[in-house]
Design a protein around this motif. Sequence first.
Motif, PDB file in Angstrom:
ATOM      1  N   PRO A   1      -0.075  10.996   5.102  1.00  0.00           N
ATOM      2  CA  PRO A   1      -0.577  10.587   3.786  1.00  0.00           C
ATOM      3  C   PRO A   1       0.543  10.289   2.781  1.00  0.00           C
ATOM      4  CG  PRO A   1      -1.874  12.429   4.610  1.00  0.00           C
ATOM      5  CD  PRO A   1      -0.753  12.215   5.595  1.00  0.00           C
ATOM      6  N   PHE A   2       1.504  11.194   2.651  1.00  0.00           N
ATOM      7  CA  PHE A   2       2.525  11.036   1.627  1.00  0.00           C
ATOM      8  C   PHE A   2       3.906  11.179   2.254  1.00  0.00           C
ATOM      9  CE2 PHE A   2      -1.346  12.876  -0.184  1.00  0.00           C
ATOM     10  CZ  PHE A   2      -1.742  11.771  -0.930  1.00  0.00           C
ATOM     11  N   PRO A   3       4.460  10.088   2.759  1.00  0.00           N
ATOM     12  CA  PRO A   3       5.716  10.178   3.514  1.00  0.00           C
ATOM     13  C   PRO A   3       6.907  10.559   2.638  1.00  0.00           C
ATOM     14  CG  PRO A   3       5.131   7.877   3.129  1.00  0.00           C
ATOM     15  CD  PRO A   3       3.976   8.704   2.640  1.00  0.00           C
TER      16      PRO A   3
ATOM     17  N   LEU B   1      -3.710   5.953  -3.538  1.00  0.00           N
ATOM     18  CA  LEU B   1      -5.031   5.323  -3.404  1.00  0.00           C
ATOM     19  C   LEU B   1      -5.301   4.765  -2.015  1.00  0.00           C
ATOM     20  CD1 LEU B   1      -5.125   3.387  -6.806  1.00  0.00           C
ATOM     21  CD2 LEU B   1      -6.408   5.451  -6.208  1.00  0.00           C
ATOM     22  N   ARG B   2      -4.227   4.603  -1.211  1.00  0.00           N
ATOM     23  CA  ARG B   2      -4.431   3.892   0.052  1.00  0.00           C
ATOM     24  C   ARG B   2      -5.390   4.577   1.036  1.00  0.00           C
ATOM     25  NH1 ARG B   2       1.350   4.434   3.458  1.00  0.00           N
ATOM     26  NH2 ARG B   2       1.287   6.710   3.520  1.00  0.00           N
ATOM     27  N   PRO B   3      -5.617   5.932   0.922  1.00  0.00           N
ATOM     28  CA  PRO B   3      -6.638   6.489   1.832  1.00  0.00           C
ATOM     29  C   PRO B   3      -8.009   5.836   1.659  1.00  0.00           C
ATOM     30  CG  PRO B   3      -5.346   8.255   0.866  1.00  0.00           C
ATOM     31  CD  PRO B   3      -4.946   6.989   0.142  1.00  0.00           C
TER      32      PRO B   3
ATOM     33  N   PHE C   1      -6.196   2.905   6.224  1.00  0.00           N
ATOM     34  CA  PHE C   1      -5.730   4.286   6.089  1.00  0.00           C
ATOM     35  C   PHE C   1      -6.844   5.284   6.340  1.00  0.00           C
ATOM     36  CE2 PHE C   1      -2.218   1.954   4.568  1.00  0.00           C
ATOM     37  CZ  PHE C   1      -1.162   2.671   5.085  1.00  0.00           C
ATOM     38  N   GLY C   2      -8.075   4.896   6.027  1.00  0.00           N
ATOM     39  CA  GLY C   2      -9.192   5.755   6.399  1.00  0.00           C
ATOM     40  C   GLY C   2      -9.176   5.973   7.899  1.00  0.00           C
ATOM     41  N   ALA C   3      -9.013   4.884   8.647  1.00  0.00           N
ATOM     42  CA  ALA C   3      -8.997   4.978  10.117  1.00  0.00           C
ATOM     43  C   ALA C   3      -7.827   5.847  10.584  1.00  0.00           C
ATOM     44  CB  ALA C   3      -8.900   3.576  10.727  1.00  0.00           C
ATOM     45  N   VAL C   4      -6.642   5.571  10.063  1.00  0.00           N
ATOM     46  CA  VAL C   4      -5.453   6.322  10.492  1.00  0.00           C
ATOM     47  C   VAL C   4      -5.622   7.815  10.189  1.00  0.00           C
ATOM     48  CG1 VAL C   4      -3.006   6.709   9.985  1.00  0.00           C
ATOM     49  CG2 VAL C   4      -3.863   4.371  10.305  1.00  0.00           C
TER      50      VAL C   4
ATOM     51  N   LEU D   1       0.818  -1.218   0.000  1.00  0.00           N
ATOM     52  CA  LEU D   1       0.000   0.000   0.000  1.00  0.00           C
ATOM     53  C   LEU D   1       0.852   1.268   0.000  1.00  0.00           C
ATOM     54  CD1 LEU D   1      -2.878  -1.070   2.403  1.00  0.00           C
ATOM     55  CD2 LEU D   1      -2.981  -0.797  -0.080  1.00  0.00           C
ATOM     56  N   ARG D   2       2.073   1.174   0.542  1.00  0.00           N
ATOM     57  CA  ARG D   2       2.963   2.335   0.534  1.00  0.00           C
ATOM     58  C   ARG D   2       3.314   2.731  -0.898  1.00  0.00           C
ATOM     59  NH1 ARG D   2       7.032   0.422   4.548  1.00  0.00           N
ATOM     60  NH2 ARG D   2       5.263   0.228   5.964  1.00  0.00           N
ATOM     61  N   GLU D   3       3.365   1.736  -1.779  1.00  0.00           N
ATOM     62  CA  GLU D   3       3.634   2.029  -3.198  1.00  0.00           C
ATOM     63  C   GLU D   3       2.395   2.554  -3.906  1.00  0.00           C
ATOM     64  OE1 GLU D   3       5.330  -1.581  -4.704  1.00  0.00           O
ATOM     65  OE2 GLU D   3       6.972  -1.395  -3.256  1.00  0.00           O
TER      66      GLU D   3
END
Length: 467
Positions: A457-459, A128-130, A135-138, A122-124
């Motif tokens: 969101p975008f590290p 889209l991961r939100p 990721f919604g929860a985080v 998902l990091r890649e």
Amino acid sequence: MKDIRRKRVAEILASGSALAGETVDVKGWVRTRRGNKNVQFIALNDGSTIKNLQIVLDLSRFSEEELKPVTTGSSIHVQGKLVESQGKGQSVEVQADELEIYGTASPEEYPLQKKGHSLEFLREKAHLRPRTNTFGAVLRIRHALAFAIHKFFNDKGFYYFHTPLITASDCEGAGAMFQVTTLDPENLPRTEEGKVDYSRDFFGKHASLTVSGQLEGELGATALGNIYTFGPTFRAENSNTPRHLSEFWMIEPEMAFYEIKDNMDLAEEFIKYCVSYALEHCADDIQFLNDMFDKELIERLKFVIHNDFVRLPYTEGVRILEESGRKFEFPVYWGVDLASEHERYLVEEHFKKPVILTDYPKEIKAFYMKLNDDGKTVRAMDVLFPKIGEIIGGSQREEDYDKLMGRIEELHIPMKDMWWYLDTRRFGTVPHSGFGLGFERLVLFVTGMQNIRDVIPFPRYPGNCEF
Ligand code: 4AD
Ligand code: MG
């Protein structure tokens, strides 16, 4: 479609059966679609809550052809009657009357299909991961914590003070700064000695992205009394760890007339407030993360709220580590900059509580910290947390002009960029203190995630500037 006000899924689920019988209007993304020849069920999510709203489609009203594009990831608009649900897992559901499809998501190409994905994968797909549950929860928890922080300080009469992101001074003196320049690297202007001539650069001097808003924060505190900053900070350290980012957000309160004990009290109250706020306002999301990733999460959060933090001088901490009989990867001795394994031993194994370590050797701390009477240690305080290690770093500041100058000279800090800071000690100097909380480390703690790259969101980290 009828002209009715759209409701968010969270609003509908919170009202529950009170809305039953009403026609509702909802929009969102399809998480799943399943069913049989007579009836189809869509799990619809619109980001307002971890929970999905069930949409029921009677196939006497909708053709299979019409529903074909309604696949995982597609976006739709539904109107229908809200009814109490027969099935288990939800109290209400929508019996669809009308369906509009905004956008499709080809099952062959859309990467977030139903099966669970690894966090690395998902990091890649950070763009889209939100849209995933995790990721919604985080991200909802991250929002709630940001809001809690402003509320905490505002309620206490602190002012939100905006410090610059572009700066010519290195607060932490670590030299880990990203340069800001408009000079052409292929064709640099040079001085007579052959050095880069920054006087010809955009700001007329060498500039960088800030590592901390503290120095300017002190200017605010010595005028407004109590201030806090909350903004991005940048560190060009080559730290590839689960606790470091190159761009992270920091909260830095700074208080006139606070001594180190007041500073510790505030830090402890502040963290407990944030954790309580999240537990109260993000119960569903925290429960989800607890069940999915970390069965002790909620217990750990409650534990932090309900226990006093241990307060301990560095010298005693080092003694405990030396006497522990534990073989650490990095050796422990008085004067060493503690590694995460040392901090976590104290917190997780020795005290089993958060620890505030104080009075560090001056050599391993920044120039601005107040020197103790022993001449060897400074009035620093690091708050150490289970799973995280250092979550807060702070200190009482050296308010004495001569002592501060002494440290600046010892450390060869260029004076020409510090004159304005020294003026706080020349004109109406006061005892004052402050600290910095790494926002992502707080989010890490509250979400129970393992890697700091998964709580922003975008590290940004060495070798990665995608998205
Ligand atoms: O301990 P640090 O370097 O302290 C300061 O910058 C002081 N000027 C703060 C102050 O007294 N106003 O950083 C403070 C906190 C750390 O405790 C940690 O939580 C976080 O910022 N932090 C990082 N978080 C993510 N990635 C990094 N590379 C971080 N470096 C520090
Ligand atoms: Mg620190």
